[in-house]
Design an enzyme around this catalytic site. Structure first.
Site, short mmCIF file in Angstrom:
data_model
loop_
_atom_site.label_atom_id
_atom_site.label_comp_id
_atom_site.label_asym_id
_atom_site.label_seq_id
_atom_site.Cartn_x
_atom_site.Cartn_y
_atom_site.Cartn_z
N GLN A 202 45.12 49.35 44.61
CA GLN A 202 44.11 48.89 45.55
C GLN A 202 44.77 48.72 46.92
O GLN A 202 45.69 47.92 47.08
CB GLN A 202 43.50 47.55 45.09
CG GLN A 202 42.34 47.07 45.95
CD GLN A 202 41.02 47.74 45.61
OE1 GLN A 202 40.92 48.44 44.60
NE2 GLN A 202 40.02 47.53 46.44
N ASN B 56 40.69 42.50 40.38
CA ASN B 56 39.62 43.29 40.99
C ASN B 56 38.26 42.90 40.38
O ASN B 56 38.13 41.85 39.76
CB ASN B 56 39.88 44.79 40.90
CG ASN B 56 39.49 45.51 42.19
OD1 ASN B 56 38.40 45.32 42.72
ND2 ASN B 56 40.40 46.32 42.71
N ARG B 57 37.24 43.75 40.55
CA ARG B 57 35.86 43.36 40.28
C ARG B 57 35.32 43.90 38.96
O ARG B 57 35.65 45.01 38.56
CB ARG B 57 34.96 43.84 41.43
CG ARG B 57 35.27 43.17 42.75
CD ARG B 57 34.55 43.84 43.93
NE ARG B 57 34.79 43.11 45.17
CZ ARG B 57 35.87 43.28 45.94
NH1 ARG B 57 36.79 44.17 45.61
NH2 ARG B 57 36.02 42.57 47.05
N HIS C 195 38.82 38.96 40.33
CA HIS C 195 40.16 38.41 40.10
C HIS C 195 40.19 37.29 39.06
O HIS C 195 40.89 36.29 39.23
CB HIS C 195 40.76 37.92 41.41
CG HIS C 195 41.07 39.01 42.39
ND1 HIS C 195 41.33 40.31 42.01
CD2 HIS C 195 41.15 38.99 43.76
CE1 HIS C 195 41.56 41.04 43.09
NE2 HIS C 195 41.46 40.28 44.16
N HIS D 4 49.08 40.07 44.19
CA HIS D 4 48.23 40.16 45.38
C HIS D 4 49.00 39.78 46.65
O HIS D 4 48.45 39.10 47.52
CB HIS D 4 47.00 39.27 45.20
CG HIS D 4 45.79 39.72 45.98
ND1 HIS D 4 45.77 39.76 47.35
CD2 HIS D 4 44.58 40.14 45.57
CE1 HIS D 4 44.58 40.17 47.76
NE2 HIS D 4 43.83 40.42 46.69
N ASP E 131 39.60 48.86 51.71
CA ASP E 131 39.64 48.00 50.53
C ASP E 131 39.17 48.83 49.36
O ASP E 131 38.08 48.63 48.82
CB ASP E 131 38.76 46.77 50.74
CG ASP E 131 38.94 45.72 49.63
OD1 ASP E 131 39.90 45.86 48.84
OD2 ASP E 131 38.13 44.78 49.55
N GLU F 76 48.00 46.69 45.66
CA GLU F 76 47.89 46.03 44.36
C GLU F 76 47.85 47.10 43.26
O GLU F 76 46.82 47.73 43.03
CB GLU F 76 46.63 45.18 44.31
CG GLU F 76 46.51 44.17 45.43
CD GLU F 76 45.07 43.74 45.63
OE1 GLU F 76 44.44 43.25 44.65
OE2 GLU F 76 44.54 43.91 46.75
#
Length: 312
Positions: A255, A69-70, A95, A165, A226, A278
């Site tokens: 996620q 993720n971010r 990621h 993922h 998302d 996820e």
């Protein structure tokens, strides 16, 4: 068997697993789940060649890291030291950066007919992250389930957030907007224009993000989810094509991504070809101390388990 060879000359293996009515193919490249068959129906999106995974993938089936993720602005501070990561998703590092764990060749540690353990060593400074991290992922087929066990150790303080993922399509083809989803989550994480969490844990009740009761993907919000959900119970489920997949995990979040950004041009699959669940810690946790910590320190061994169980 050899699945392909990288330009470096390094070989990528494909490991075939089987147990009961389940079959799986796992690649050493990216620890990718290339296929997962339930009674002969493949329920994950996979690609045909190693070159496709290098050039046309959107993390299909891979283990992403060092941080799934971010992370906002590609920066975080740990023990008073600021670390800078490559930006590969607008104003965020996504990621694990440009050359994340999905683009590495993992080594095979152990294998049986129904399981395989893969190992990756990520050196200090890899994609900007501190400390040498050793990661293991074990895929096991048992009792109509794909179980994923993670383990992580580091020789210096670092942050880590591993997840798989895979994109699921329980019909085996078509799109997933008719898939019915239930998420065991009373809260989700609202995000800003860069898809970074605002820091709020917002109630899902009365919003299009409420999946505490089953809803079809496309029923609300144009199906374009998302978002990270804060798990409050066990057993998120997806149902379609006469098949139900139950997801259980030791992670605090999941996620939920419906594949709306797949375009059918840069990737072989079009929008809504598959959906992701996820299981993970929250996005941007290193910058948001109110979130569960993703810090891993020397002498610690972090483990995590997620299982995808299929019933007809």
């Amino acid at each position: 068997m050899i699945f392909g060879t990288l330009p470096s000359g390094e070989s990528v293996e494909q490991v075939e697993l089987s147990s009961g009515r389940l079959r799986a193919e796992v690649l050493t490249y990216g620890a990718i789940v290339r296929s997962l068959e339930v009674s002969g129906r493949n329920v994950v999106l996979g690609l045909d060649t190693l070159e496709d995974y290098q050039t046309r993938s959107r993390y299909f089936g891979a283990v992403v890291g060092r941080y799934g993720n971010r992370i906002a602005n590609g920066r975080f501070t740990l023990d008073g030291v600021e670390y800078e990561l490559p930006l590969n998703n607008g104003a965020a590092s996504l990621h694990g950066g440009i050359e994340g764990f999905d683009k590495r060749v993992w080594s095979i540690e152990e294998r049986t007919d129904a399981s395989v353990t893969l190992k990756l060593v990520s050196p200090d400074g890899d994609e900007g992250y501190p400390g040498t991290l050793t990661a293991w992922v074990t895929y096991t087929l048992e009792d109509d389930a794909l179980r994923i066990d993670y383990a992580m150790e580091a020789d210096a303080p670092t942050v880590v957030n591993l997840t798989n993922h895979s994109y699921f399509n329980l019909k085996g083809e078509g799109d997933v907007r008719d898939h019915v989803v239930r998420l065991a989550a009373d809260h989700y994480l609202p995000v800003d224009e860069h898809k970074i969490p605002t820091g709020e844990l917002a109630p899902v009740k009365g919003t299009p993000f409420d999946f505490t009761e089953p809803h079809a993907v496309a029923e609300r919000y144009d199906g374009q989810y998302d978002h990270c959900y804060v798990l409050s119970g066990d057993g998120c489920t997806v149902t379609a094509g006469g098949l139900t997949m139950e997801v259980t995990t030791t992670e605090p979040g999941v996620q939920f991504y419906t594949g709306s950004m797949l375009d059918g041009v840069a990737t072989p699959y079009g929008p809504f070809a598959g959906l992701c669940l996820e299981t993970q810690h929250f996005p941007d946790s290193p910058n948001q101390p109110q979130f569960p910590s993703t810090v891993l320190r020397p002498g610690e061994r972090r483990t995590s388990t997620t299982a995808y169980t299929f019933t007809s």
